[in-house]
Design a protein around this motif. Sequence first.
Motif, PDB file in Angstrom:
ATOM      1  N   THR A 193       6.268  10.486   6.832  1.00  0.00           N
ATOM      2  CA  THR A 193       6.456   9.307   5.893  1.00  0.00           C
ATOM      3  C   THR A 193       6.772   8.225   6.466  1.00  0.00           C
ATOM      4  N   GLY A 194       6.265   7.165   5.483  1.00  0.00           N
ATOM      5  CA  GLY A 194       6.773   6.002   5.948  1.00  0.00           C
ATOM      6  C   GLY A 194       7.092   4.769   4.713  1.00  0.00           C
ATOM      7  N   THR A 195       7.847   3.804   4.716  1.00  0.00           N
ATOM      8  CA  THR A 195       8.022   2.914   3.660  1.00  0.00           C
ATOM      9  C   THR A 195       8.283   1.709   4.418  1.00  0.00           C
ATOM     10  N   ALA A 196       7.778   0.577   4.062  1.00  0.00           N
ATOM     11  CA  ALA A 196       8.123  -0.795   4.514  1.00  0.00           C
ATOM     12  C   ALA A 196       8.050  -1.625   3.520  1.00  0.00           C
ATOM     13  N   GLN A 197       9.085  -2.636   3.517  1.00  0.00           N
ATOM     14  CA  GLN A 197       9.158  -3.612   2.512  1.00  0.00           C
ATOM     15  C   GLN A 197       8.136  -4.750   2.896  1.00  0.00           C
ATOM     16  N   LYS A 198       7.760  -5.495   1.857  1.00  0.00           N
ATOM     17  CA  LYS A 198       6.496  -6.417   1.774  1.00  0.00           C
ATOM     18  C   LYS A 198       7.077  -7.770   2.097  1.00  0.00           C
ATOM     19  N   VAL A 199       6.472  -8.398   3.197  1.00  0.00           N
ATOM     20  CA  VAL A 199       6.701  -9.810   3.546  1.00  0.00           C
ATOM     21  C   VAL A 199       6.051 -10.785   2.750  1.00  0.00           C
ATOM     22  N   GLN A 200       6.960 -11.813   2.099  1.00  0.00           N
ATOM     23  CA  GLN A 200       6.236 -12.876   1.409  1.00  0.00           C
ATOM     24  C   GLN A 200       7.127 -14.315   1.622  1.00  0.00           C
ATOM     25  N   ASN A 201       6.556 -15.205   1.979  1.00  0.00           N
ATOM     26  CA  ASN A 201       7.458 -16.720   1.910  1.00  0.00           C
ATOM     27  C   ASN A 201       8.719 -16.525   2.891  1.00  0.00           C
ATOM     28  N   GLY A 202       8.311 -15.765   4.181  1.00  0.00           N
ATOM     29  CA  GLY A 202       9.269 -15.778   5.286  1.00  0.00           C
ATOM     30  C   GLY A 202      10.412 -14.723   4.809  1.00  0.00           C
ATOM     31  N   GLY A 203      10.409 -13.920   3.873  1.00  0.00           N
ATOM     32  CA  GLY A 203      11.272 -12.947   3.419  1.00  0.00           C
ATOM     33  C   GLY A 203      10.753 -11.566   3.122  1.00  0.00           C
ATOM     34  N   TYR A 204      11.572 -10.549   2.607  1.00  0.00           N
ATOM     35  CA  TYR A 204      11.089  -9.229   1.989  1.00  0.00           C
ATOM     36  C   TYR A 204      11.299  -9.312   0.539  1.00  0.00           C
ATOM     37  N   ILE A 205      10.265  -8.667   0.042  1.00  0.00           N
ATOM     38  CA  ILE A 205      10.157  -8.680  -1.368  1.00  0.00           C
ATOM     39  C   ILE A 205      11.170  -7.475  -1.882  1.00  0.00           C
ATOM     40  N   GLN A 206      11.971  -7.814  -2.693  1.00  0.00           N
ATOM     41  CA  GLN A 206      12.809  -6.678  -3.166  1.00  0.00           C
ATOM     42  C   GLN A 206      12.245  -5.709  -4.105  1.00  0.00           C
ATOM     43  N   GLY A 207      12.334  -4.403  -4.155  1.00  0.00           N
ATOM     44  CA  GLY A 207      11.643  -3.640  -4.965  1.00  0.00           C
ATOM     45  C   GLY A 207      10.152  -3.032  -4.700  1.00  0.00           C
ATOM     46  N   GLU A 208       9.785  -3.712  -3.900  1.00  0.00           N
ATOM     47  CA  GLU A 208       7.967  -3.508  -3.794  1.00  0.00           C
ATOM     48  C   GLU A 208       7.622  -3.355  -2.268  1.00  0.00           C
ATOM     49  N   TYR A 209       7.156  -2.050  -2.346  1.00  0.00           N
ATOM     50  CA  TYR A 209       6.984  -1.414  -0.985  1.00  0.00           C
ATOM     51  C   TYR A 209       5.487  -1.077  -0.631  1.00  0.00           C
ATOM     52  N   VAL A 210       5.466  -0.882   0.592  1.00  0.00           N
ATOM     53  CA  VAL A 210       3.975  -0.248   1.127  1.00  0.00           C
ATOM     54  C   VAL A 210       4.574   1.039   1.681  1.00  0.00           C
ATOM     55  N   ALA A 211       4.024   2.065   0.602  1.00  0.00           N
ATOM     56  CA  ALA A 211       4.476   3.626   0.827  1.00  0.00           C
ATOM     57  C   ALA A 211       3.325   4.325   1.473  1.00  0.00           C
ATOM     58  N   SER A 212       3.516   5.133   2.502  1.00  0.00           N
ATOM     59  CA  SER A 212       2.506   5.668   3.279  1.00  0.00           C
ATOM     60  C   SER A 212       2.704   7.055   3.796  1.00  0.00           C
ATOM     61  N   PHE A 213       1.864   7.885   4.328  1.00  0.00           N
ATOM     62  CA  PHE A 213       2.102   9.143   4.705  1.00  0.00           C
ATOM     63  C   PHE A 213       0.999   9.510   5.607  1.00  0.00           C
ATOM     64  N   ILE A 214       1.310  10.052   6.944  1.00  0.00           N
ATOM     65  CA  ILE A 214       0.053  10.453   7.599  1.00  0.00           C
ATOM     66  C   ILE A 214       0.263  11.771   8.129  1.00  0.00           C
ATOM     67  N   ALA A 215      -0.813  12.676   7.840  1.00  0.00           N
ATOM     68  CA  ALA A 215      -0.726  14.110   8.431  1.00  0.00           C
ATOM     69  C   ALA A 215      -1.705  14.497   9.271  1.00  0.00           C
ATOM     70  N   PHE A 216      -1.529  15.651   9.684  1.00  0.00           N
ATOM     71  CA  PHE A 216      -2.794  16.336  10.461  1.00  0.00           C
ATOM     72  C   PHE A 216      -2.504  18.036  10.310  1.00  0.00           C
ATOM     73  N   ALA A 217      -3.636  18.818  10.307  1.00  0.00           N
ATOM     74  CA  ALA A 217      -3.557  19.987  10.140  1.00  0.00           C
ATOM     75  C   ALA A 217      -4.667  20.746  10.478  1.00  0.00           C
ATOM     76  N   PRO A 218      -4.759  22.029  10.993  1.00  0.00           N
ATOM     77  CA  PRO A 218      -3.518  22.744  11.205  1.00  0.00           C
ATOM     78  C   PRO A 218      -2.978  22.226  12.519  1.00  0.00           C
ATOM     79  N   ALA A 219      -1.432  22.068  12.577  1.00  0.00           N
ATOM     80  CA  ALA A 219      -0.846  21.389  13.356  1.00  0.00           C
ATOM     81  C   ALA A 219      -1.256  21.892  14.923  1.00  0.00           C
ATOM     82  N   ASP A 220      -1.375  23.135  15.039  1.00  0.00           N
ATOM     83  CA  ASP A 220      -1.783  23.932  16.441  1.00  0.00           C
ATOM     84  C   ASP A 220      -3.174  23.435  16.949  1.00  0.00           C
ATOM     85  N   HIS A 221      -3.809  23.319  16.115  1.00  0.00           N
ATOM     86  CA  HIS A 221      -5.363  23.114  16.298  1.00  0.00           C
ATOM     87  C   HIS A 221      -5.971  21.991  15.238  1.00  0.00           C
TER      88      HIS A 221
END
Length: 684
Positions: A500-528
């Motif tokens: 999983t991952g979450t990052a704050q968004k950058v705006q006007n040289g700083g981070y926006i409070q309370g607004e995120y880019v939420a993400s998740f990356i996965a692969f399956a089946p894990a062995d093949h």
Amino acid sequence: MSPYVVMRKRIAFLFLCVCAFLVVLIVRLGFVQLSQGADLRKKADDSHFRGVPVAPKRGNIEDREGNVLAMSVSTETVYAVPAEVRQTGRAKEMAAALSPLLGKPAQEIEARITKRSALEYVQKRVSPEVAAQVRALEFPGIGTTEDSQRYYPNGSLAAHIIGFAGIDNQGLEGIELTRDDELKGIPGSILQEFGANGIPLPQAQHQYLAPKQGNTVRLTIDKNIQAFAERELQKLMSGQGVNMNGQVPKSASILVMDPNTGEMLALASAPTFDPNHYQDADPSARRNIAIQNGYEPGSTFKIITLAAALEEKKIKLSEHFFDKGSYTVLGKNVRCWKAGGHGDQTFTQVAENSCNPGFIEMGQRLGMDTFYRYLRDFGFGQKTGIEMSGEAVGILANKKKATALDLATMSIGQTNNVTPIQLLTAVSAVANGGTLMKPQLVKEIIGPSGRVITPFKNEEIRRIISEDTSKTEREVLESVVTNGTGRRAFLPGYRVAGKTGTAQKVQNGGYIQGEYVASFIAFAPADHPRLTILCVIDGVPFYGGVVACPVVQTVMLDSLRYLGVKPDPKAPMTPGKPMPGLEFSPIKKAATVPSVLGLPLAEAEKILTEAGFKTLTEGKGDIVLDQIPHGDAQVEAESNVLLYLGADASTPTLTPWWEDEDEDIEAIRSLSGRLPISVSPLGR
């Protein structure tokens, strides 16, 4: 010398001159006939033949199974030969009669049909009824010709991939643009012979040059997997996604790749548009954000840091690391998302817990030069080469100006800017054994006869990590889903690896409070691995594990079932069990899990107990906000069902489960002073 001899010499000289002239003339005639004959004949025909173009049908765009995604349908076009119209002197009469049929002002039609040109299109894409009425008028110089119109039978499905074609059947965006030469075909024409005065010759010769239909472009996209992705995006954009609670993101994208070949099976973005009516869509909706937008990836990038550290043998998974709650670099503290830190843990647990100080330690051991080498090797800071116009390259911090503090934040997915397609391609390399593949959208080009002209070819870019490193990291990422922060993507009976991952968004040289880019990356089946899936949700007040994990879980499950990938009898049926090296007995008896979402805890436990299941709980509250396995899932009878609790269904309470999320909001960012260093306590 006698006059007779002189005369004979003069005659001989004259004869030689005539012969030389004839030789030159013959050579010139031969040159004109053989070398310039075709061009001269064409010019002659052009002077007394006038052609009405016949548009070719644009080739189809199909998915990998041959399902039509874009096609051309027959229509008609009203045209005028202005020279004929002017000679009749009836231009005003013609314009007045055509105006109500074509829905255009008579003055505009008159100006067009009398224009100084060989041929003018008066109205494109008219209905068959209107075309018949125009022909019935029998106006000299006014006629109709066959044309075609682009039609997208599935509406907005795969709109950002397909793109659209303009009124003249020219590709404007997407595959319609990048493969325009193969799709457009070759126009034909209807030729009629005219005299020098522009009047058609009686019993004149007519020629019909048939148009050549365009080729079919078959994509790597699977229509059904694309539909699964777009269905989940539609839920997100309507606020109906899991745990969205009515919140609507600014945009979102889901990408699905076969990691072994680089073939894209789905590439969906929202908001979207209908290419049949692309003029009505907002330009921002037509933007392919999965290709053209960059973002700070957050903890999903830790997959790359871990791969580099394992490959360079800078860590051992059994080695212990003590997390005191922060990591000090150049006098600045980069805090862990968990207050007080995780304490003593192995590097496997560092990955499971998404421990920021642990990953910063990996980055510091790698060093600046090695870390940047892996950034480049994995394809960051450069285009992937996917067949889409406007692909962004992302932004990497200037290596010459980067400090150890920048290296620390880059190690946990901050500072650098990547595109979704870059991250998907890089993680697919980790999944497939260590080889970076070029992402592909076109599988093959097929001619009108049905013969494959250009087949798809896998393109290996480079090997980055070894098979052993890939296998080791697959097991670690599988443990992240089974035991760690990615548990909301757990699929009973399937081995899923992810981050999983979450990052704050950058705006006007700083981070926006309370607004995120939420993400998740996965692969399956894990062995093949058969699938790698990335979900990126922009502009939400939630973390990646909360809103992005369930999306990937649903798309992954539907796609694996569609592809015929059967559950692994050795895979666990509930989260929380260590995966690698354990043997699990086959399912003794299958049972369907009832859905208890939104119910009070006591009632939910009663329903599950009566159905033969055991219950576990996470969080504080009396209402069930989520459950794993989800309702209607087929699992082994008497399995555990994990219930996530909150105060009420509309306002979820942050629980220890949510605190397990691998968010990086507290990570600092300096980038040579361009952004202020800030520490946020929201990193979960």
